[in-house]
Design an enzyme around this catalytic site. Structure first.
Site, short mmCIF file in Angstrom:
data_model
loop_
_atom_site.label_atom_id
_atom_site.label_comp_id
_atom_site.label_asym_id
_atom_site.label_seq_id
_atom_site.Cartn_x
_atom_site.Cartn_y
_atom_site.Cartn_z
N SER A 142 0.87 -1.18 0.00
CA SER A 142 0.00 0.00 0.00
C SER A 142 0.90 1.22 0.00
O SER A 142 2.06 1.16 0.44
CB SER A 142 -0.85 0.00 1.27
OG SER A 142 -1.45 1.27 1.47
N TYR A 155 -1.56 -1.41 10.27
CA TYR A 155 -1.66 -1.64 8.82
C TYR A 155 -0.40 -1.15 8.11
O TYR A 155 0.18 -1.85 7.28
CB TYR A 155 -2.90 -0.90 8.31
CG TYR A 155 -3.17 -1.03 6.83
CD1 TYR A 155 -3.78 -2.17 6.31
CD2 TYR A 155 -2.86 0.01 5.94
CE1 TYR A 155 -4.05 -2.28 4.95
CE2 TYR A 155 -3.13 -0.09 4.59
CZ TYR A 155 -3.73 -1.24 4.09
OH TYR A 155 -4.01 -1.34 2.75
N1 LIG Z 1 -8.33 0.21 -2.10
C1 LIG Z 1 -7.21 0.86 -1.87
O1 LIG Z 1 -7.14 2.09 -2.02
C2 LIG Z 1 -5.99 0.13 -1.39
C3 LIG Z 1 -4.86 0.91 -1.13
C4 LIG Z 1 -3.72 0.27 -0.69
C5 LIG Z 1 -3.70 -1.10 -0.55
N2 LIG Z 1 -4.82 -1.83 -0.79
C6 LIG Z 1 -4.71 -3.27 -0.60
O2 LIG Z 1 -5.30 -3.92 -1.71
C7 LIG Z 1 -5.72 -5.23 -1.33
C8 LIG Z 1 -7.14 -5.46 -1.83
O3 LIG Z 1 -8.00 -4.54 -1.17
P1 LIG Z 1 -9.33 -3.95 -1.82
O4 LIG Z 1 -9.21 -2.49 -1.78
O5 LIG Z 1 -9.64 -4.64 -3.09
O6 LIG Z 1 -10.38 -4.34 -0.65
P2 LIG Z 1 -11.67 -5.28 -0.63
O7 LIG Z 1 -12.15 -5.22 0.78
O8 LIG Z 1 -12.60 -4.89 -1.72
O9 LIG Z 1 -11.11 -6.73 -0.97
C9 LIG Z 1 -10.38 -7.50 -0.04
C10 LIG Z 1 -10.73 -8.97 -0.26
O10 LIG Z 1 -9.89 -9.75 0.60
C11 LIG Z 1 -10.69 -10.75 1.22
N3 LIG Z 1 -10.08 -11.18 2.48
C12 LIG Z 1 -10.02 -10.50 3.65
N4 LIG Z 1 -9.40 -11.24 4.58
C13 LIG Z 1 -9.05 -12.40 3.99
C14 LIG Z 1 -8.39 -13.57 4.43
N5 LIG Z 1 -7.96 -13.69 5.71
N6 LIG Z 1 -8.19 -14.57 3.56
C15 LIG Z 1 -8.62 -14.47 2.28
N7 LIG Z 1 -9.28 -13.40 1.80
C16 LIG Z 1 -9.49 -12.38 2.65
C17 LIG Z 1 -12.04 -10.08 1.42
O11 LIG Z 1 -13.08 -11.02 1.64
C18 LIG Z 1 -12.18 -9.30 0.13
O12 LIG Z 1 -12.78 -10.09 -0.88
C19 LIG Z 1 -5.55 -5.29 0.19
O13 LIG Z 1 -4.35 -5.96 0.51
C20 LIG Z 1 -5.45 -3.84 0.58
O14 LIG Z 1 -4.75 -3.65 1.79
C21 LIG Z 1 -5.97 -1.24 -1.20
#
Ligand SMILES: NC(=O)c1ccc[n+]([C@@H]2O[C@H](COP(=O)([O-])OP(=O)(O)OC[C@H]3O[C@@H](n4cnc5c(N)ncnc54)[C@H](O)[C@@H]3O)[C@@H](O)[C@H]2O)c1
Length: 273
Positions: A142, A155
């Site tokens: 991230s 985080y």
């Molecule tokens: N959206 C953003 O701006 C952003 C920014 C930086 C990093 N991220 C990272 O991107 C990745 C995806 O996030 P997103 O934004 O798509 O969020 P999201 O909540 O839409 O998707 C996350 C997915 O991970 C699954 N999940 C959660 N815990 C789990 C586990 N223990 N085992 C298996 N699956 C699990 C959830 O059920 C969900 O489907 C994450 O690692 C998040 O930290 C997102």
């Protein structure tokens, strides 16, 4: 689309939602076969059913090493191999403004999912890849792991750990032709923003405010989409990045390049007005 991933088999953890789901769809469009690994069974099964026979769902909690081993075995058995592991699943810390008041109640779970889940996912995938000619592992960090900032201390620490781990794994696994890279998304509106603010009385309003803050610090004048991250993942998964390992690729509209806004120009304008 141009079949960048034809003949490749991929796993996408967290593939039921947000960035993961967009990556599953984009990988499929590029010719890959994909296993969606997610803790959300209902959503994961319905996404896989919607996407057709080249997408399968395997219920997996990435915090559980045995389940990750089963995931790799299931993938190899179902599709005959594993070439791309996208360790993307992640959970946010409940956003709190003040370090002094943080009780770190979710610290262990954040570390288990966001950091150890990535480490174990890399290890199980790499064991197969090392014995079968190599592969590409992509980890999701991230911008919060790249830059310091307030709030979300657990985080940020976990995501910074993902970056350091990725470099170390890339060094260790290079001799097996296993590449390891990480993508640093920033400001992508997905359900994760609602999860991070779910403890507040008005989560929807908090999400709107967060998106406005992101807009104010982002050089590019548009919000990112999950597909923006998926395109970076396709590059790292494909042979186009065959000589790239141990890198951090921010996909964040320029946020980590530095502060947006031209303070000097504003001062000058005020003085010369
Ligand atoms: N959206 C953003 O701006 C952003 C920014 C930086 C990093 N991220 C990272 O991107 C990745 C995806 O996030 P997103 O934004 O798509 O969020 P999201 O909540 O839409 O998707 C996350 C997915 O991970 C699954 N999940 C959660 N815990 C789990 C586990 N223990 N085992 C298996 N699956 C699990 C959830 O059920 C969900 O489907 C994450 O690692 C998040 O930290 C997102």
């Amino acid at each position: 689309m141009s079949n960048e991933l034809s003949d490749k088999v991929a796993i996408v953890t967290g593939g039921a939602s947000g960035i993961g789901r967009a990556s599953v769809e984009t990988f499929l469009a590029e010719g890959a076969r994909v296993v969606i690994a997610d803790i959300n069974r209902e959503l994961g099964e319905s996404v896989a059913a919607e996407l057709g026979p080249d997408a399968l769902f395997k219920h997996t909690d990435v915090a559980d090493s045995e389940q990750l081993a089963d995931l790799v075995a299931f993938t190899v058995e179902s599709f005959g191999g594993l070439h791309v592991m996208f360790n993307n699943a992640g959970i946010p810390t409940a956003m709190r403004g003040n370090f002094l008041d943080d009780d770190f109640a979710d610290f262990d779970r954040i570390m288990a999912v966001d950091l150890l889940g990535v480490i174990r996912g890399t290890q199980h995938a790499a064991r197969h890849m090392a014995a079968n000619g190599g592969g590409s592992i992509i980890n999701t960090t991230s911008i919060g792991g790249v830059q310091g900032g307030t709030g979300e201390f657990a985080y940020r620490a976990a995501k910074a750990g993902v970056i350091h781990f990725t470099k170390c794994a890339a060094i260790d696994l290079g001799r097996y032709n296993v590449r390891v890279n990480t993508i640093a998304p920033g400001a992508i509106p997905t359900p994760i923003l609602g999860t991070a603010t779910a403890h507040l009385p008005d989560s929807d309003s908090a999400v709107r405010q967060l998106r406005a803050v992101m807009k104010s610090i982002r050089p590019l004048d548009r919000e990112g989409s999950p597909t923006d991250i998926a395109h970076a993942a396709v590059y790292l998964a494909s042979e186009r990045s065959a000589y790239v390992t141990g890198t951090v690729l921010p996909v964040d509209g320029g946020i980590t390049a530095g502060l947006a806004g031209n303070a000097m120009a504003a001062i000058e304008q005020e003085q010369l007005a």
